[in-house]
Design a protein around this motif. Structure first.
Motif, PDB file in Angstrom:
ATOM      1  N   ILE A 199     -10.921   0.068  -2.020  1.00  0.00           N
ATOM      2  CA  ILE A 199      -9.796   0.321  -2.927  1.00  0.00           C
ATOM      3  C   ILE A 199      -8.481   0.303  -2.154  1.00  0.00           C
ATOM      4  CG2 ILE A 199      -8.644   2.082  -4.363  1.00  0.00           C
ATOM      5  CD1 ILE A 199     -10.966   0.968  -5.865  1.00  0.00           C
ATOM      6  N   ARG A 200      -7.487  -0.396  -2.697  1.00  0.00           N
ATOM      7  CA  ARG A 200      -6.134  -0.267  -2.175  1.00  0.00           C
ATOM      8  C   ARG A 200      -5.195  -0.023  -3.339  1.00  0.00           C
ATOM      9  NH1 ARG A 200      -3.309  -5.478   0.333  1.00  0.00           N
ATOM     10  NH2 ARG A 200      -1.852  -3.873   1.026  1.00  0.00           N
ATOM     11  N   VAL A 201      -4.081   0.618  -3.058  1.00  0.00           N
ATOM     12  CA  VAL A 201      -3.078   0.772  -4.110  1.00  0.00           C
ATOM     13  C   VAL A 201      -2.142  -0.431  -4.076  1.00  0.00           C
ATOM     14  CG1 VAL A 201      -1.664   2.326  -2.694  1.00  0.00           C
ATOM     15  CG2 VAL A 201      -1.366   2.319  -5.160  1.00  0.00           C
ATOM     16  N   ILE A 202      -1.878  -0.977  -5.240  1.00  0.00           N
ATOM     17  CA  ILE A 202      -0.894  -2.051  -5.395  1.00  0.00           C
ATOM     18  C   ILE A 202       0.322  -1.438  -6.074  1.00  0.00           C
ATOM     19  CG2 ILE A 202      -0.379  -4.220  -6.629  1.00  0.00           C
ATOM     20  CD1 ILE A 202      -2.194  -4.638  -4.220  1.00  0.00           C
ATOM     21  N   VAL A 203       1.458  -1.501  -5.380  1.00  0.00           N
ATOM     22  CA  VAL A 203       2.711  -0.963  -5.917  1.00  0.00           C
ATOM     23  C   VAL A 203       3.654  -2.144  -6.089  1.00  0.00           C
ATOM     24  CG1 VAL A 203       4.482   0.813  -5.648  1.00  0.00           C
ATOM     25  CG2 VAL A 203       2.257   1.108  -4.530  1.00  0.00           C
ATOM     26  N   PRO A 204       3.613  -2.802  -7.266  1.00  0.00           N
ATOM     27  CA  PRO A 204       4.366  -4.058  -7.431  1.00  0.00           C
ATOM     28  C   PRO A 204       5.869  -3.844  -7.207  1.00  0.00           C
ATOM     29  CG  PRO A 204       2.819  -3.756  -9.245  1.00  0.00           C
ATOM     30  CD  PRO A 204       2.852  -2.461  -8.484  1.00  0.00           C
ATOM     31  N   GLY A 205       6.485  -4.793  -6.533  1.00  0.00           N
ATOM     32  CA  GLY A 205       7.929  -4.713  -6.303  1.00  0.00           C
ATOM     33  C   GLY A 205       8.323  -3.848  -5.130  1.00  0.00           C
ATOM     34  N   THR A 206       7.335  -3.253  -4.474  1.00  0.00           N
ATOM     35  CA  THR A 206       7.586  -2.283  -3.409  1.00  0.00           C
ATOM     36  C   THR A 206       7.087  -2.828  -2.071  1.00  0.00           C
ATOM     37  OG1 THR A 206       7.490  -0.433  -4.945  1.00  0.00           O
ATOM     38  CG2 THR A 206       6.999   0.071  -2.661  1.00  0.00           C
ATOM     39  N   VAL A 207       7.799  -2.485  -1.014  1.00  0.00           N
ATOM     40  CA  VAL A 207       7.473  -2.938   0.344  1.00  0.00           C
ATOM     41  C   VAL A 207       5.979  -2.765   0.671  1.00  0.00           C
ATOM     42  CG1 VAL A 207       8.046  -0.671   1.373  1.00  0.00           C
ATOM     43  CG2 VAL A 207       8.222  -2.749   2.758  1.00  0.00           C
ATOM     44  N   GLY A 208       5.441  -3.734   1.417  1.00  0.00           N
ATOM     45  CA  GLY A 208       4.026  -3.731   1.790  1.00  0.00           C
ATOM     46  C   GLY A 208       3.510  -2.388   2.288  1.00  0.00           C
ATOM     47  N   ALA A 209       4.306  -1.716   3.097  1.00  0.00           N
ATOM     48  CA  ALA A 209       3.876  -0.481   3.755  1.00  0.00           C
ATOM     49  C   ALA A 209       3.401   0.609   2.794  1.00  0.00           C
ATOM     50  CB  ALA A 209       5.013   0.066   4.611  1.00  0.00           C
ATOM     51  N   ARG A 210       3.856   0.555   1.537  1.00  0.00           N
ATOM     52  CA  ARG A 210       3.439   1.608   0.571  1.00  0.00           C
ATOM     53  C   ARG A 210       2.181   1.201  -0.183  1.00  0.00           C
ATOM     54  NH1 ARG A 210       6.572   3.908   3.910  1.00  0.00           N
ATOM     55  NH2 ARG A 210       8.755   3.328   3.715  1.00  0.00           N
ATOM     56  N   ASN A 211       1.741  -0.038  -0.022  1.00  0.00           N
ATOM     57  CA  ASN A 211       0.537  -0.542  -0.692  1.00  0.00           C
ATOM     58  C   ASN A 211      -0.679  -0.174   0.171  1.00  0.00           C
ATOM     59  OD1 ASN A 211       1.380  -2.982  -2.967  1.00  0.00           O
ATOM     60  ND2 ASN A 211       2.964  -2.234  -1.586  1.00  0.00           N
ATOM     61  N   VAL A 212      -1.022   1.107   0.164  1.00  0.00           N
ATOM     62  CA  VAL A 212      -1.992   1.641   1.132  1.00  0.00           C
ATOM     63  C   VAL A 212      -3.398   1.096   0.876  1.00  0.00           C
ATOM     64  CG1 VAL A 212      -3.062   3.764   2.014  1.00  0.00           C
ATOM     65  CG2 VAL A 212      -0.587   3.684   1.556  1.00  0.00           C
ATOM     66  N   LYS A 213      -3.993   0.617   1.973  1.00  0.00           N
ATOM     67  CA  LYS A 213      -5.328   0.016   1.936  1.00  0.00           C
ATOM     68  C   LYS A 213      -6.366   1.091   2.278  1.00  0.00           C
ATOM     69  CE  LYS A 213      -3.967  -3.310   4.998  1.00  0.00           C
ATOM     70  NZ  LYS A 213      -3.984  -4.616   5.713  1.00  0.00           N
ATOM     71  N   TRP A 214      -7.640   0.789   2.012  1.00  0.00           N
ATOM     72  CA  TRP A 214      -8.751   1.707   2.322  1.00  0.00           C
ATOM     73  C   TRP A 214      -8.389   3.121   1.851  1.00  0.00           C
ATOM     74  CZ3 TRP A 214      -6.371  -0.817   6.736  1.00  0.00           C
ATOM     75  CH2 TRP A 214      -6.867  -2.102   6.948  1.00  0.00           C
ATOM     76  N   LEU A 215      -7.989   3.208   0.603  1.00  0.00           N
ATOM     77  CA  LEU A 215      -7.414   4.443   0.060  1.00  0.00           C
ATOM     78  C   LEU A 215      -8.456   5.559  -0.002  1.00  0.00           C
ATOM     79  CD1 LEU A 215      -4.796   5.551  -1.234  1.00  0.00           C
ATOM     80  CD2 LEU A 215      -5.721   4.869  -3.452  1.00  0.00           C
ATOM     81  N   GLY A 216      -8.121   6.728   0.570  1.00  0.00           N
ATOM     82  CA  GLY A 216      -9.044   7.863   0.555  1.00  0.00           C
ATOM     83  C   GLY A 216      -8.564   8.989  -0.328  1.00  0.00           C
ATOM     84  N   LYS A 217      -7.236   9.159  -0.396  1.00  0.00           N
ATOM     85  CA  LYS A 217      -6.715  10.333  -1.093  1.00  0.00           C
ATOM     86  C   LYS A 217      -5.365  10.027  -1.731  1.00  0.00           C
ATOM     87  CE  LYS A 217      -6.428  15.284  -0.223  1.00  0.00           C
ATOM     88  NZ  LYS A 217      -6.445  16.332   0.809  1.00  0.00           N
TER      89      LYS A 217
END
Ligand code: MTE
Ligand code: MO
Length: 390
Positions: A199-217
């Motif tokens: 699972i990763r979070v996709i935050v459209p329109g937002t810098v890559g760094a906030r699209n956290v990968k391997w989401l745990g919490k």
């Protein structure tokens, strides 16, 4: 070697750093297809790729409360995320804050990975809506009185156990039209290991760094993530700020990115034949915050005169009446193209591109006025030189 379980990667990728793995595709691949194939999509890892068992994977969702007192957390398995929430699909471009850092570095030295123009890609992402999951975890509209940020923690960690983390404004996470996803698919395939499986979070329109990968919490909070990458990195500064004077507390974390465009074809230094009579120029353009790219101007004389490029929002012929995204929700890039006759009076062309978004934001013409010590937000007019061979 903590990186020994990293996955295999496509050999065409240009490696900026091997451990952790950071690589981008050659520029011309970016404009070959509207959707960037998974294997060519740039990879930007700060830490080793974690191997997560999808059977035992759990995502924790916590709502902290005004005094961090609200107890209890929702725990979701991968099956829960796939089956208990409607599946949404969003096409969104992800760009690293350091994309085109090499252009800034050439103008004046900066610290960071020396990205070319390829730390950007366009994907179709599917998953549960972050909003739906926050509501299931007990978020209520009353919480908007105190809640300001949604924090994300990755499951990737360094040898000391520090995990990757970031946060976004609550409003972006909870709004219907923010389109934030907890994605388990990328371009119709299971999320690849390098891009955050499971699972990763996709935050459209937002810098890559906030699209956290391997989401745990996920944590709904009154404060931003305390992570290094939220607090002491990914911020912009004045050209006058140096490593002796920089104070990270004085600048906001980068969220929405500014207007950007680049030339993917021809490559810098390319040679074209006079007998071809014309040349086709190609590239991409994108803006953050859901602002649509409305125009790309292209010059072949170093920026003295301009022509308007043709924009594409898919690989198909654009049919009249095709639905454009609603204003403020243009998450995906546009590819652009322009065919021009070769100029008769010169042996060298300087190709330049600049894009305009729906807020009429435009790229700055030069780099030094936007130079910053970390080399982020590098979005000056892009230039390539092309030789015409007789
Ligand atoms: N998430 C985790 N957990 N760890 C990371 O190192 N890198 C971030 C972001 N999410 C990162 C992360 C950065 S800086 C970028 S630009 C994007 O992931 C890159 O996404 P990609 O590798 O899928 O292209
Ligand atoms: Mo990034």
């Amino acid at each position: 070697d903590p990186f020994s379980s990293d996955p295999e990667r496509h050999p065409v990728l240009r490696i900026n750093n091997l451990k952790p793995f950071n690589a981008e595709p050659p520029p011309e691949i970016l404009s070959e297809s509207y959707i960037t194939p998974n294997v060519f999509f740039f990879k930007r890892n700060h830490l080793p790729v974690p191997r997560i068992d999808p059977e035992s994977y759990k995502l924790t969702v916590e709502i902290q409360g005004p005094n961090r007192e609200r107890g209890g957390a929702l725990s979701l398995s991968l099956d829960d995320l796939k089956n208990k929430f409607p599946k949404h699909t969003v096409t969104a471009t992800i760009q690293c804050a350091g994309n085109r850092r090499s252009d800034m570095h050439k103008a004046k030295q900066v610290k960071g990975l020396n990205w070319g123009i390829g730390a950007i890609g366009n994907g179709t992402w599917s998953g549960a809506k972050l909003r739906d999951v926050l509501l299931a975890a007990g978020y209520s509209p009353d919480d908007a009185n105190w809640a300001r940020h949604v924090q994300f923690e990755g499951l990737d960690q360094d040898v000391a156990g520090t995990t990757y983390g970031a946060s976004i404004p609550l409003r972006k996470a909870i709004s219907e039209d923010g389109d934030c996803l907890l994605a388990y698919e990328m371009n119709g395939e299971e999320l690849p290991l390098d891009h955050g499986f499971p699972i990763r979070v996709i935050v459209p329109g937002t810098v890559g760094a906030r699209n956290v990968k391997w989401l745990g919490k996920i944590i709904v909070s009154d404060v931003e993530s305390s992570s290094h990458w939220q607090q002491n990195d990914y911020k912009g500064f004045s050209p006058s700020t140096d490593w002796d004077t920089v104070d990270y507390k004085t600048a906001p974390a980068i969220q929405e990115l500014p207007i950007q465009s680049a030339i993917t074809v021809p490559a810098d230094g390319a040679i074209v034949d006079r007998s071809d009579e014309e040349v086709t120029l190609k590239g991409y353009a994108w803006s953050g915050g859901g602002r649509e790219v409305v125009r790309v101007d292209v010059s072949i004389d170093g920026g003295k005169t301009w022509k308007i490029a043709q924009l594409k929002s898919s690989d198909k012929e654009q049919t009249a009446g095709a639905m454009a995204p609603p204003p403020g929700q243009a998450w995906a890039w546009k590819l652009w193209e322009l065919t021009v006759p070769l100029p008769a009076d010169t042996e060298e062309m300087e190709v330049v591109c600049k894009a305009v978004d729906s807020s009429y934001n435009m790229q700055p013409d030069s780099i030094l006025p936007i130079w910053n010590l970390r080399g982020v937000l590098s979005n000056a007019w892009h230039r390539v030189k092309v030789k015409i061979q007789e």
